[in-house]
Design a protein around this motif. Structure first.
Motif, PDB file in Angstrom:
ATOM      1  N   ARG A 293     -43.759 -24.439   0.022  1.00  0.00           N
ATOM      2  CA  ARG A 293     -43.208 -25.630   0.687  1.00  0.00           C
ATOM      3  C   ARG A 293     -43.095 -25.383   2.188  1.00  0.00           C
ATOM      4  O   ARG A 293     -43.348 -26.278   2.990  1.00  0.00           O
ATOM      5  N   ILE A 294     -42.723 -24.173   2.563  1.00  0.00           N
ATOM      6  CA  ILE A 294     -42.649 -23.815   3.982  1.00  0.00           C
ATOM      7  C   ILE A 294     -44.042 -23.886   4.603  1.00  0.00           C
ATOM      8  O   ILE A 294     -44.213 -24.403   5.709  1.00  0.00           O
ATOM      9  N   LEU A 295     -45.045 -23.385   3.887  1.00  0.00           N
ATOM     10  CA  LEU A 295     -46.428 -23.468   4.376  1.00  0.00           C
ATOM     11  C   LEU A 295     -46.843 -24.923   4.579  1.00  0.00           C
ATOM     12  O   LEU A 295     -47.486 -25.251   5.586  1.00  0.00           O
ATOM     13  N   GLU A 296     -46.500 -25.790   3.639  1.00  0.00           N
ATOM     14  CA  GLU A 296     -46.829 -27.212   3.776  1.00  0.00           C
ATOM     15  C   GLU A 296     -46.138 -27.804   5.004  1.00  0.00           C
ATOM     16  O   GLU A 296     -46.749 -28.564   5.759  1.00  0.00           O
ATOM     17  N   PHE A 297     -44.869 -27.465   5.180  1.00  0.00           N
ATOM     18  CA  PHE A 297     -44.117 -27.951   6.336  1.00  0.00           C
ATOM     19  C   PHE A 297     -44.776 -27.481   7.639  1.00  0.00           C
ATOM     20  O   PHE A 297     -44.975 -28.266   8.564  1.00  0.00           O
TER      21      PHE A 297
ATOM     22  N   SER B  51     -44.591  -6.596   3.784  1.00  0.00           N
ATOM     23  CA  SER B  51     -44.712  -7.801   4.617  1.00  0.00           C
ATOM     24  C   SER B  51     -44.882  -7.427   6.083  1.00  0.00           C
ATOM     25  O   SER B  51     -45.701  -8.018   6.791  1.00  0.00           O
ATOM     26  N   TYR B  52     -44.124  -6.442   6.528  1.00  0.00           N
ATOM     27  CA  TYR B  52     -44.190  -6.041   7.934  1.00  0.00           C
ATOM     28  C   TYR B  52     -45.478  -5.284   8.235  1.00  0.00           C
ATOM     29  O   TYR B  52     -46.035  -5.425   9.322  1.00  0.00           O
ATOM     30  N   ILE B  53     -45.942  -4.522   7.262  1.00  0.00           N
ATOM     31  CA  ILE B  53     -47.234  -3.834   7.426  1.00  0.00           C
ATOM     32  C   ILE B  53     -48.339  -4.872   7.553  1.00  0.00           C
ATOM     33  O   ILE B  53     -49.227  -4.756   8.410  1.00  0.00           O
ATOM     34  N   LEU B  54     -48.256  -5.905   6.726  1.00  0.00           N
ATOM     35  CA  LEU B  54     -49.239  -6.991   6.779  1.00  0.00           C
ATOM     36  C   LEU B  54     -49.186  -7.721   8.120  1.00  0.00           C
ATOM     37  O   LEU B  54     -50.219  -8.035   8.710  1.00  0.00           O
ATOM     38  N   VAL B  55     -47.976  -7.969   8.619  1.00  0.00           N
ATOM     39  CA  VAL B  55     -47.830  -8.630   9.924  1.00  0.00           C
ATOM     40  C   VAL B  55     -48.485  -7.782  11.005  1.00  0.00           C
ATOM     41  O   VAL B  55     -49.201  -8.300  11.869  1.00  0.00           O
ATOM     42  N   LYS B  56     -48.272  -6.464  10.958  1.00  0.00           N
ATOM     43  CA  LYS B  56     -48.885  -5.594  11.969  1.00  0.00           C
ATOM     44  C   LYS B  56     -50.407  -5.629  11.870  1.00  0.00           C
ATOM     45  O   LYS B  56     -51.096  -5.695  12.891  1.00  0.00           O
ATOM     46  N   GLU B  57     -50.939  -5.608  10.646  1.00  0.00           N
ATOM     47  CA  GLU B  57     -52.393  -5.667  10.478  1.00  0.00           C
ATOM     48  C   GLU B  57     -52.953  -6.972  11.042  1.00  0.00           C
ATOM     49  O   GLU B  57     -53.978  -6.983  11.719  1.00  0.00           O
ATOM     50  N   MET B  58     -52.261  -8.079  10.760  1.00  0.00           N
ATOM     51  CA  MET B  58     -52.707  -9.372  11.282  1.00  0.00           C
ATOM     52  C   MET B  58     -52.594  -9.402  12.805  1.00  0.00           C
ATOM     53  O   MET B  58     -53.460  -9.951  13.488  1.00  0.00           O
ATOM     54  N   ALA B  59     -51.535  -8.780  13.330  1.00  0.00           N
ATOM     55  CA  ALA B  59     -51.346  -8.735  14.783  1.00  0.00           C
ATOM     56  C   ALA B  59     -52.447  -7.918  15.455  1.00  0.00           C
ATOM     57  O   ALA B  59     -52.855  -8.241  16.574  1.00  0.00           O
ATOM     58  N   MET B  60     -52.911  -6.890  14.786  1.00  0.00           N
ATOM     59  CA  MET B  60     -54.018  -6.097  15.356  1.00  0.00           C
ATOM     60  C   MET B  60     -55.253  -6.982  15.520  1.00  0.00           C
ATOM     61  O   MET B  60     -55.972  -6.866  16.509  1.00  0.00           O
ATOM     62  N   ASP B  61     -55.486  -7.881  14.560  1.00  0.00           N
ATOM     63  CA  ASP B  61     -56.605  -8.829  14.681  1.00  0.00           C
ATOM     64  C   ASP B  61     -56.333  -9.856  15.778  1.00  0.00           C
ATOM     65  O   ASP B  61     -57.208 -10.149  16.587  1.00  0.00           O
ATOM     66  N   ILE B  62     -55.119 -10.393  15.800  1.00  0.00           N
ATOM     67  CA  ILE B  62     -54.766 -11.417  16.787  1.00  0.00           C
ATOM     68  C   ILE B  62     -54.898 -10.871  18.205  1.00  0.00           C
ATOM     69  O   ILE B  62     -55.432 -11.533  19.088  1.00  0.00           O
ATOM     70  N   TYR B  63     -54.398  -9.661  18.414  1.00  0.00           N
ATOM     71  CA  TYR B  63     -54.326  -9.082  19.760  1.00  0.00           C
ATOM     72  C   TYR B  63     -55.437  -8.066  20.033  1.00  0.00           C
ATOM     73  O   TYR B  63     -55.286  -7.191  20.878  1.00  0.00           O
TER      74      TYR B  63
ATOM     75  N   LEU C 133     -53.318 -16.709   7.954  1.00  0.00           N
ATOM     76  CA  LEU C 133     -52.540 -15.494   8.175  1.00  0.00           C
ATOM     77  C   LEU C 133     -51.214 -15.527   7.408  1.00  0.00           C
ATOM     78  O   LEU C 133     -50.699 -14.478   7.030  1.00  0.00           O
ATOM     79  N   LEU C 134     -50.681 -16.700   7.184  1.00  0.00           N
ATOM     80  CA  LEU C 134     -49.381 -16.818   6.524  1.00  0.00           C
ATOM     81  C   LEU C 134     -49.482 -16.737   5.001  1.00  0.00           C
ATOM     82  O   LEU C 134     -48.580 -16.234   4.336  1.00  0.00           O
ATOM     83  N   LYS C 135     -50.564 -17.227   4.442  1.00  0.00           N
ATOM     84  CA  LYS C 135     -50.731 -17.272   2.982  1.00  0.00           C
ATOM     85  C   LYS C 135     -50.605 -15.887   2.323  1.00  0.00           C
ATOM     86  O   LYS C 135     -49.965 -15.777   1.267  1.00  0.00           O
ATOM     87  N   PRO C 136     -51.166 -14.822   2.882  1.00  0.00           N
ATOM     88  CA  PRO C 136     -51.021 -13.508   2.233  1.00  0.00           C
ATOM     89  C   PRO C 136     -49.570 -13.051   2.083  1.00  0.00           C
ATOM     90  O   PRO C 136     -49.268 -12.254   1.184  1.00  0.00           O
ATOM     91  N   LEU C 137     -48.668 -13.556   2.909  1.00  0.00           N
ATOM     92  CA  LEU C 137     -47.256 -13.188   2.773  1.00  0.00           C
ATOM     93  C   LEU C 137     -46.675 -13.740   1.472  1.00  0.00           C
ATOM     94  O   LEU C 137     -45.785 -13.132   0.881  1.00  0.00           O
TER      95      LEU C 137
ATOM     96  N   MET D  96     -41.535 -17.193   6.987  1.00  0.00           N
ATOM     97  CA  MET D  96     -42.166 -16.949   5.690  1.00  0.00           C
ATOM     98  C   MET D  96     -41.537 -15.750   4.981  1.00  0.00           C
ATOM     99  O   MET D  96     -41.266 -15.807   3.782  1.00  0.00           O
ATOM    100  N   ILE D  97     -41.292 -14.685   5.719  1.00  0.00           N
ATOM    101  CA  ILE D  97     -40.755 -13.465   5.103  1.00  0.00           C
ATOM    102  C   ILE D  97     -39.305 -13.661   4.683  1.00  0.00           C
ATOM    103  O   ILE D  97     -38.899 -13.243   3.593  1.00  0.00           O
ATOM    104  N   ALA D  98     -38.505 -14.302   5.517  1.00  0.00           N
ATOM    105  CA  ALA D  98     -37.079 -14.477   5.242  1.00  0.00           C
ATOM    106  C   ALA D  98     -36.827 -15.434   4.084  1.00  0.00           C
ATOM    107  O   ALA D  98     -35.726 -15.440   3.528  1.00  0.00           O
ATOM    108  N   ALA D  99     -37.817 -16.218   3.708  1.00  0.00           N
ATOM    109  CA  ALA D  99     -37.660 -17.103   2.554  1.00  0.00           C
ATOM    110  C   ALA D  99     -37.485 -16.285   1.275  1.00  0.00           C
ATOM    111  O   ALA D  99     -36.964 -16.774   0.283  1.00  0.00           O
ATOM    112  N   ASN D 100     -37.909 -15.037   1.318  1.00  0.00           N
ATOM    113  CA  ASN D 100     -37.746 -14.109   0.204  1.00  0.00           C
ATOM    114  C   ASN D 100     -36.428 -13.359   0.409  1.00  0.00           C
ATOM    115  O   ASN D 100     -36.244 -12.705   1.433  1.00  0.00           O
ATOM    116  N   ASP D 101     -35.499 -13.477  -0.528  1.00  0.00           N
ATOM    117  CA  ASP D 101     -34.191 -12.830  -0.391  1.00  0.00           C
ATOM    118  C   ASP D 101     -34.293 -11.318  -0.219  1.00  0.00           C
ATOM    119  O   ASP D 101     -33.461 -10.698   0.428  1.00  0.00           O
TER     120      ASP D 101
END
Length: 148
Positions: free
Chosen positions: A132-136, A47-59, A113-117, A36-41
């Protein structure tokens, strides 16, 4: 992140499979976030701060594991962005191959979790691409959760 964690991360990174509990699961999540992040040039640092926040919830607030997920995600994105032997298509292929081997990883694809990205992206074309990546990913998740 402090210096001790960075040193520990570099050591664990070299021997990730031996020292990190459920390494494959963490690596799979990192690949999905990285896709999801790499789709953005020009991915924003948020994005990475958001991933860490989501990971804190996941783990369950395990900061070490959250940092590992965030750093693994960042590492994969950097490989894609710098054309270091990995591109979006190869990353998609890796995700598909891992799902064939371990179908339960489909449960790790979480659209909420992916939509906020996508919301961090400013460019309309990139937003469309990420959607489109989310749909896939949603179709892929459905395919592997229905078969199990």
């Amino acid at each position: 992140m402090n210096f001790a964690f960075k040193l520990k991360y570099r050591f664990f990174n070299a021997f990730r499979e031996l020292f990190v509990h459920h390494h494959g699961s963490l690596e799979f999540r990192a690949k999905v976030f990285a896709l999801m992040i790499a789709a953005n040039d020009n991915p924003p640092e948020e994005s990475y701060i958001l991933v860490k926040e989501m990971a804190m919830d996941i783990y369950n607030n395990d900061e070490n594991r959250a940092n590992l997920l965030m750093l693994n995600t960042k590492e994969i994105v950097e490989k894609v962005v710098t054309d270091n032997g990995l591109d979006i298509d190869k990353l998609v292929l890796h995700i598909q191959q891992e799902l064939k081997i371990v179908p339960r990883y489909a449960n790790k694809i979480d659209m909420k979790l992916l939509k906020p990205l996508v919301l961090l992206t400013k460019d309309e074309e990139t937003i469309d691409y990420q959607e489109r990546i989310l749909e896939f990913l949603s179709k892929l998740k459905n395919e592997y959760t229905e078969n199990n």
